[in-house]
Design an enzyme around this catalytic site. Structure first.
Site, PDB file in Angstrom:
ATOM      1  N   GLU A  98       0.836  -1.211   0.000  1.00 27.87           N
ATOM      2  CA  GLU A  98       0.000   0.000   0.000  1.00 27.87           C
ATOM      3  C   GLU A  98       0.867   1.255   0.000  1.00 27.87           C
ATOM      4  O   GLU A  98       0.546   2.244  -0.638  1.00 27.87           O
ATOM      5  CB  GLU A  98      -0.925   0.016   1.230  1.00 27.87           C
ATOM      6  CG  GLU A  98      -1.984  -1.067   1.222  1.00 27.87           C
ATOM      7  CD  GLU A  98      -2.971  -0.928   0.080  1.00 27.87           C
ATOM      8  OE1 GLU A  98      -2.551  -1.081  -1.085  1.00 27.87           O
ATOM      9  OE2 GLU A  98      -4.153  -0.710   0.342  1.00 27.87           O
ATOM     10  N   THR A 116      -4.941   6.765  -6.058  1.00 29.17           N
ATOM     11  CA  THR A 116      -5.097   6.963  -4.616  1.00 29.17           C
ATOM     12  C   THR A 116      -4.195   8.095  -4.129  1.00 29.17           C
ATOM     13  O   THR A 116      -4.614   8.941  -3.330  1.00 29.17           O
ATOM     14  CB  THR A 116      -4.775   5.654  -3.863  1.00 29.17           C
ATOM     15  OG1 THR A 116      -5.707   4.662  -4.321  1.00 29.17           O
ATOM     16  CG2 THR A 116      -4.929   5.812  -2.360  1.00 29.17           C
TER      17      THR A 116
HETATM   18  N1  HSE Z   1      -8.291   4.807   3.040  1.00 28.84           N
HETATM   19  C1  HSE Z   1      -7.664   4.889   1.771  1.00 28.84           C
HETATM   20  C2  HSE Z   1      -8.044   6.199   1.119  1.00 28.84           C
HETATM   21  C3  HSE Z   1      -8.098   3.747   0.917  1.00 28.84           C
HETATM   22  O1  HSE Z   1      -9.226   6.526   1.129  1.00 28.84           O
HETATM   23  O2  HSE Z   1      -7.167   6.891   0.606  1.00 28.84           O
HETATM   24  C4  HSE Z   1      -7.454   3.743  -0.436  1.00 28.84           C
HETATM   25  O3  HSE Z   1      -7.911   2.618  -1.131  1.00 28.84           O
END
Ligand code: HSE
Length: 337
Positions: free
Chosen positions: A159, A211
């Site tokens: 991530e 993201t």
């Molecule tokens: N919590 C993270 C965001 C998840 O909203 O950026 C990304 O998939």
């Protein structure tokens, strides 16, 4: 422990992070879509890399383990492997059916084939599925030495590579299944939450929202009045899940901090939400960092009616999209020998 050279099959579910009000802390796994992977370990010869990644899909993701999310997660796994083997008792390092000794990192090479059925950048945990699938697979191959919490820690490296930040709200439900609360990242504490039967409708408009970009536009400061509202909603959602109180779940699916900023990236977001709620959805919002949008419903009939609204809206504005009607996946990543 699985014998050297023997392939195992892995199914890693998509996940919906944030669950509207729980930015970076709440998430759940779904039964569709999911990624397929195959993995095996082989004896490593001198100067060979410890990980080989083979992509068998159309996305041409990097195969260099340091640039691939599954690779980054596996590198973190390998970094702690020798220490773990040293700590383990002899009964743990030798399985009952196979007397092969767990290889140390100098001898081991993981080969991973990845077939991404979850489109990268769709907002339903595509990178988490690859990272989580890889470490669950590696652990299974070596006789499940590590705990699920350890695997979440390793997979968070994927991530970090994908979004620049370690967050576990996709990884945790992908590995544990069901709905999860990440109470803390450092140290890691994942809490599995119960949930009543819920149907999930997801629409993925075919635009890409990275993201990292969706995070970079967020405000770094929050007003106290907004924080109070958000705390109320998070607590209400958790209580609603635990009490199987659908109305409380519905009322709590409100985000006053992240959604107002991010929703501008998603065409038709406000209209879609209104239409889905009118069709009977309990509520919903942006899935992860988007562009997918999810809605929760009490019955399959309502979830299908919600899907119809999603199709109508995006057909109306001529935006190509995919929809899924699914349920919450309770088991997380599955491995088949
Ligand atoms: N919590 C993270 C965001 C998840 O909203 O950026 C990304 O998939």
């Amino acid at each position: 422990m699985v014998a050297a050279n023997q392939w195992i099959k892995i199914k890693a579910p998509a996940t919906v992070a944030n669950m509207v009000c729980g930015f970076d802390i709440l998430g759940f796994a779904v039964n569709n879509p999911y990624d397929e992977m195959e993995m095996r370990w082989v004896e490593r010869t001198a100067n060979e890399p410890s990980i080989t990644i083979i992509n068998i899909d159309e996305y041409q993701l990097p195969t260099d383990p340091e640039k691939n999310v599954a690779g980054a997660a596996l590198l973190a796994f390998l970094e702690e492997l020798d220490e773990k083997i040293k700590e383990s008792t002899i009964t743990k390092v030798i399985s009952s059916s196979n007397t092969e000794k767990i290889p140390t990192t100098t001898k081991i090479k993981f080969e991973v084939k990845i077939n991404k059925l979850i489109k990268p950048g769709s907002g339903v945990g595509s990178s988490a599925a690859s990272s989580a699938g890889a470490v669950v697979g590696a652990n299974y191959l070596l006789g499940n030495l590590f705990s699920k919490d350890d695997l979440v820690r390793f997979a968070m490296n994927g991530e970090k590579l994908a979004s620049g930040v370690k967050h576990a709200d996709n990884i945790a439900p992908c590995i544990f299944g069901g709905v999860t609360l990440v109470r803390s990242i450092f140290p890691l504490e994942v809490v599995s939450l119960p949930s009543p039967q819920l149907y999930v409708t997801i629409v993925h408009p075919q635009i890409e929202v990275r993201t990292a970009d969706a995070r970079s536009i967020l405000r770094q400061k929050v007003l106290l009045k907004d924080a109070i509202k958000q705390w109320g909603n998070i607590a209400g959602l958790v209580a609603g899940l635990m009490k199987s109180d659908y109305d409380l779940i519905g009322r709590s699916l409100e985000d006053v901090i992240i959604e107002p900023v991010r929703s501008i990236l998603i065409p038709g977001f406000d209209e879609l939400k209104i239409a889905c709620k009118q069709a009977g959805a309990l509520g919903g919002g942006i899935s992860g960092s988007g562009p997918s949008i999810f809605m929760l419903s009490k019955s399959k009939e309502i979830a299908i009616a919600v899907e119809k609204e999603m199709n109508q809206l995006y057909d109306g504005i001529g935006l190509p999209h995919h929809t899924y009607v699914t349920t919450i996946n309770q088991g997380g990543v599955e491995v088949e020998n």
